[in-house]
Design a protein around this motif. Structure first.
Motif, PDB file in Angstrom:
ATOM      1  N   TRP A 117      89.744  26.713  10.157  1.00  0.00           N
ATOM      2  CA  TRP A 117      91.195  26.776   9.971  1.00  0.00           C
ATOM      3  C   TRP A 117      91.726  25.411   9.549  1.00  0.00           C
ATOM      4  N   GLU A 118      92.977  25.400   9.124  1.00  0.00           N
ATOM      5  CA  GLU A 118      93.635  24.176   8.678  1.00  0.00           C
ATOM      6  C   GLU A 118      95.104  24.233   9.047  1.00  0.00           C
ATOM      7  N   HIS A 119      95.621  23.141   9.571  1.00  0.00           N
ATOM      8  CA  HIS A 119      97.060  22.989   9.802  1.00  0.00           C
ATOM      9  C   HIS A 119      97.542  21.855   8.906  1.00  0.00           C
ATOM     10  N   LYS A 120      98.515  22.153   8.061  1.00  0.00           N
ATOM     11  CA  LYS A 120      98.939  21.240   7.004  1.00  0.00           C
ATOM     12  C   LYS A 120     100.446  21.047   7.054  1.00  0.00           C
ATOM     13  N   TYR A 121     100.896  19.800   6.935  1.00  0.00           N
ATOM     14  CA  TYR A 121     102.336  19.541   6.954  1.00  0.00           C
ATOM     15  C   TYR A 121     102.643  18.364   6.020  1.00  0.00           C
ATOM     16  N   ALA A 122     103.821  18.432   5.403  1.00  0.00           N
ATOM     17  CA  ALA A 122     104.232  17.399   4.448  1.00  0.00           C
ATOM     18  C   ALA A 122     104.616  16.123   5.192  1.00  0.00           C
ATOM     19  N   VAL A 123     104.178  14.999   4.669  1.00  0.00           N
ATOM     20  CA  VAL A 123     104.572  13.708   5.235  1.00  0.00           C
ATOM     21  C   VAL A 123     104.455  12.646   4.147  1.00  0.00           C
ATOM     22  N   ASN A 124     105.479  11.814   4.045  1.00  0.00           N
ATOM     23  CA  ASN A 124     105.481  10.715   3.087  1.00  0.00           C
ATOM     24  C   ASN A 124     105.073   9.430   3.794  1.00  0.00           C
ATOM     25  N   TYR A 125     104.171   8.688   3.177  1.00  0.00           N
ATOM     26  CA  TYR A 125     103.673   7.448   3.752  1.00  0.00           C
ATOM     27  C   TYR A 125     104.451   6.247   3.209  1.00  0.00           C
ATOM     28  N   LYS A 126     104.667   5.265   4.087  1.00  0.00           N
ATOM     29  CA  LYS A 126     105.158   3.952   3.688  1.00  0.00           C
ATOM     30  C   LYS A 126     104.541   2.938   4.647  1.00  0.00           C
ATOM     31  N   ILE A 127     103.220   2.832   4.554  1.00  0.00           N
ATOM     32  CA  ILE A 127     102.448   1.962   5.435  1.00  0.00           C
ATOM     33  C   ILE A 127     101.398   1.208   4.611  1.00  0.00           C
ATOM     34  N   SER A 128     100.869   0.155   5.187  1.00  0.00           N
ATOM     35  CA  SER A 128      99.799  -0.586   4.549  1.00  0.00           C
ATOM     36  C   SER A 128      98.474   0.144   4.741  1.00  0.00           C
ATOM     37  N   LEU A 156      98.046  21.546  19.019  1.00  0.00           N
ATOM     38  CA  LEU A 156      97.647  22.788  18.369  1.00  0.00           C
ATOM     39  C   LEU A 156      96.696  23.579  19.264  1.00  0.00           C
ATOM     40  N   ASN A 157      96.674  24.889  19.034  1.00  0.00           N
ATOM     41  CA  ASN A 157      95.662  25.733  19.651  1.00  0.00           C
ATOM     42  C   ASN A 157      94.325  25.450  18.968  1.00  0.00           C
ATOM     43  N   ALA A 158      93.316  25.057  19.753  1.00  0.00           N
ATOM     44  CA  ALA A 158      92.046  24.637  19.160  1.00  0.00           C
ATOM     45  C   ALA A 158      91.302  25.781  18.484  1.00  0.00           C
ATOM     46  N   SER A 159      91.538  27.005  18.890  1.00  0.00           N
ATOM     47  CA  SER A 159      90.774  28.129  18.341  1.00  0.00           C
ATOM     48  C   SER A 159      91.305  28.602  16.996  1.00  0.00           C
ATOM     49  N   ASN A 160      92.624  28.489  16.770  1.00  0.00           N
ATOM     50  CA  ASN A 160      93.182  29.027  15.527  1.00  0.00           C
ATOM     51  C   ASN A 160      94.133  28.079  14.792  1.00  0.00           C
ATOM     52  N   GLY A 161      94.436  26.908  15.365  1.00  0.00           N
ATOM     53  CA  GLY A 161      95.288  25.943  14.697  1.00  0.00           C
ATOM     54  C   GLY A 161      96.772  26.201  14.816  1.00  0.00           C
ATOM     55  N   GLU A 162      97.170  27.201  15.604  1.00  0.00           N
ATOM     56  CA  GLU A 162      98.602  27.478  15.753  1.00  0.00           C
ATOM     57  C   GLU A 162      99.281  26.332  16.509  1.00  0.00           C
ATOM     58  N   MET A 163     100.474  25.946  16.017  1.00  0.00           N
ATOM     59  CA  MET A 163     101.166  24.810  16.606  1.00  0.00           C
ATOM     60  C   MET A 163     101.828  25.182  17.923  1.00  0.00           C
ATOM     61  N   MET A 164     101.644  24.324  18.929  1.00  0.00           N
ATOM     62  CA  MET A 164     102.295  24.474  20.224  1.00  0.00           C
ATOM     63  C   MET A 164     103.599  23.679  20.260  1.00  0.00           C
ATOM     64  N   TRP A 165     103.528  22.427  19.795  1.00  0.00           N
ATOM     65  CA  TRP A 165     104.738  21.605  19.694  1.00  0.00           C
ATOM     66  C   TRP A 165     104.471  20.399  18.801  1.00  0.00           C
ATOM     67  N   GLN A 166     105.545  19.768  18.348  1.00  0.00           N
ATOM     68  CA  GLN A 166     105.458  18.603  17.472  1.00  0.00           C
ATOM     69  C   GLN A 166     106.606  17.661  17.767  1.00  0.00           C
ATOM     70  N   VAL A 167     106.305  16.351  17.829  1.00  0.00           N
ATOM     71  CA  VAL A 167     107.309  15.320  18.043  1.00  0.00           C
ATOM     72  C   VAL A 167     107.070  14.212  17.026  1.00  0.00           C
ATOM     73  N   ASN A 168     108.084  13.836  16.267  1.00  0.00           N
ATOM     74  CA  ASN A 168     107.975  12.682  15.393  1.00  0.00           C
ATOM     75  C   ASN A 168     108.473  11.465  16.164  1.00  0.00           C
TER      76      ASN A 168
END
Length: 449
Positions: A117-128, A156-168
Motif C-alpha cells: 500500500w501507499e499513503h501519499k500527500y502533497a507537500v512543498n519543500y523549502k529546506i536545505s 497510519l494503520n500499518a496493515s492498510n495505510g489508512e490515516m488515523m490522524w495528522q498534525v502539521n
C-alpha cells in the motif's frame, strides 16, 4: 491519567522481551536503530564474511528520494520518499530551494519487494538538502508513525495505510522549520507519540497515539533540532531524554516535567546524535568538539559531568549516532571523517579507519560518515558507508579488521563536493534493507548460501 501506568508497563515489558528473547528468532527492526534504538542487531544466523563477489541480492525496487531509512515488522517493510514534481535539486548547506511534490509512506512485501500500500500527500519543500524525508517510520502495535521533512506528523494503520490522524507541527504550534527539515525520529509507545517541535515551552511535545491530541508540552528551545527523543531507566526512574540545540534534558515521560538539564550547544543547531548509554555513563556528541560524558545518578534522576571533549579526543559525530559496547565508543568523527574508537572512561582515541567510510581515502574527510550496527550474537559490526558500501568487520580496542565489503547502492546525494548516501539501513529477517534516492535493496545476510 489512567493511560500513563500502562505506558510504563509497556516500556518495561518491551525492554524485558528484548533481553530475554532468544536470538534464534527473527528480530523486527521496527524503528530507527532497531527495536530498542541502541544500534544492536540481535538475530543469529548471518554470514561471517562478505565474499569478494558480494552477498546475494534478494530484490531491488524503485523508490524516490529521501534520507529516511526503512523499518521492518514481520513480512512488511515501511519507507518514506519524496516524489518531486517541480523545482530544482540544489544540495548546498545554506540554500532552501523551493520544491513541489508528494511525500509518500510506502509498505512493501519483505519477501518480494512488491508494494502492498501507499499513503501519499502533497507537500512543498523549502529546506536545505531537499531530497526527501529524514525520519524513519516507527511501527508499533499495528500503528505506523511518520514525520515528514516539513513537519507533517502522521499516524497510519500499518496493515492498510489508512490515516488515523495528522498534525502539521509548524502550523499547529507556530514552530519554525529547521533549515535541514524536521528529522527527529518520533518516539512511539503503547499510548503516546513524542516528537521534537521547538519554541517556547514546546521543545518536545507528546501526543495521544490513538487520536493525536496533545498530552503535554515541555521546555523551551531555539528550534526543534534533529535529535530523536529516547527512554532510559536510571536512578530508579524512567526518564525521557531529549537534546535540543541548547541543552540535553531529562523529562518525566508521563507529564513532561523536567528532571535535569545540562547545557550543550552544537554549532549550527546540529543536535543530531541520540545520547547513548552504557551502564551509568551517558555520552552526548555533536560537531566541533561539542561532546561530553555524563554519569547518571543511581538514587534519583540526576547527572554529573565526567568529561568534555577536546581536540583529538572523544568522537564528534555529525550525521550518525555512535554505538557503545564494553567500555568503547565507535562512531564517525566529523573532522576526521573516519570511524574512530574511543574509551568511555576518558575519551582517549585508540584508533581510526577510513575503510568503511570511503576506502580510497587516507586523509581528513569533512563529515565522512558510516552508520554502525553491532551484531550481538557474533560480536561483529555492520557498517554502511557514505559511498553505498556495506562492510562486515571486527572492532575491538586493538583495532579494525574488515571481513569483506560489497557495493549495495550508488551514492545519489551530494555533500561537501562529493557523492554520498546518508540513510540508515534496517537489519531483519537475515536481510539488510538499504536505500538511496533511486531504489530500495534487500541484501541476503544469511549464513546458508
Amino acid at each position: 491519567m489512567s493511560r500513563f501506568p500502562s505506558f510504563s508497563r509497556s516500556i518495561g515489558v518491551t525492554l524485558l522481551c528484548c533481553l530475554c528473547v532468544s536470538v534464534s528468532f527473527a528480530d523486527d527492526w521496527n524503528q530507527w536503530m532497531g527495536p530498542t534504538r541502541d544500534g544492536v542487531y540481535r538475530e543469529a544466523g548471518i554470514a561471517d564474511s562478505i565474499p569478494e563477489g558480494g552477498l546475494p541480492i534478494r530484490w531491488r525496487v524503485p523508490v524516490f528520494g529521501g534520507y529516511a531509512g526503512p523499518a521492518v515488522v514481520g513480512d512488511r517493510v515501511y519507507l518514506m520518499d519524496y516524489e518531486r514534481t517541480k523545482g530544482e535539486m540544489i544540495e548546498t548547506p545554506d540554500a532552501r530551494p523551493e520544491q513541489e511534490g508528494f511525500e509518500r509512506v510506502r509498505c512493501f512485501d519483505a519477501n518480494t519487494g512488491n508494494q502492498v500500500w501507499e499513503h501519499k500527500y502533497a507537500v512543498n519543500y523549502k529546506i536545505s538538502y531537499p531530497a526527501g524525508p529524514r525520519a524513519t517510520p516507527t511501527v508499533i502495535d499495528g500503528v505506523v508513525v511518520t514525520l515528514g521533512a516539513q513537519g507533517d506528523l502522521i499516524a497510519l494503520n500499518a496493515s492498510n495505510g489508512e490515516m488515523m490522524w495528522q498534525v502539521n507541527l509548524p502550523k499547529t504550534f507556530n514552530a519554525k522549520t529547521p533549515i535541514w527539515g524536521f528529522a527527529a525520529h518520533p518516539l512511539v509507545t503503547d499510548s503516546m507519540v513524542v516528537t521534537m517541535v521547538g519554541g517556547d515551552d514546546q521543545a518536545a511535545v507528546a501526543f495521544d497515539r490513538a487520536t493525536g491530541k496533545v498530552l503535554w508540552k515541555s521546555v523551551s528551545s531555539s528550534d526543534a533540532g534533529y535529535c530523536p527523543p529516547s527512554l532510559i531507566q536510571a536512578g530508579g526512574t524512567q526518564q525521557l531524554l531529549i537534546w535540543h540545540p541548547d541543552a540535553v534534558a531529562s523529562l518525566d515521560p508521563a507529564t513532561g516535567k523536567p528532571y535535569w538539564t545540562e547545557p550543550l550547544k552544537p554549532d549550527y543547531g546540529m543536535s543530531i546524535a541520540q545520547p547513548m548509554r552504557e551502564g551509568d555513563h551517558l555520552f552526548v556528541t555533536g560537531i566541533e568538539n561539542k561532546s561530553m560524558m555524563l554519569q547518571l545518578a543511581s538514587d534519583r534522576p540526576a547527572v554529573t559531568k565526567l568529561w568534555d571533549s577536546e581536540p583529538k579526543t572523544s568522537i564528534s559525530c555529525s550525521t550518525m549516532t555512535p554505538v557503545i559496547h564494553d567500555g568503547l565508543i565507535f562512531g564517525c568523527d566529523e573532522s576526521l571523517g573516519a570511524v574512530v574508537c574511543a574509551k568511555v572512561s576518558d575519551g582517549q582515541r585508540l584508533w581510526h579507519n577510513w575503510l568503511p567510510v570511503r576506502p580510497d581515502n587516507q586523509r581528513r574527510l569533512s563529515a565522512g560518515n558510516a552508520f554502525i550496527t553491532r551484531h550481538a550474537p557474533s560480536g561483529r559490526y555492520l557498517l554502511f558507508g557514505e559511498t553505498g558500501l556495506l562492510t562486515l568487520a571486527e572492532m575491538t580496542a586493538e583495532g579494525f579488521r574488515s571481513l569483506g565489503q560489497m557495493q549495495v547502492v550508488e551514492p545519489t546525494q551530494t555533500a561537501f563536493g562529493r557523492k554520498v548516501i546518508w540513510s540508515h539501513p534496517a537489519y531483519a529477517r537475515q536481510t539488510a534493507f538499504i536505500r538511496n534516492d533511486k531504489e530500495l535493496v534487500a541484501v541476503d545476510l544469511s549464513s546458508s548460501k
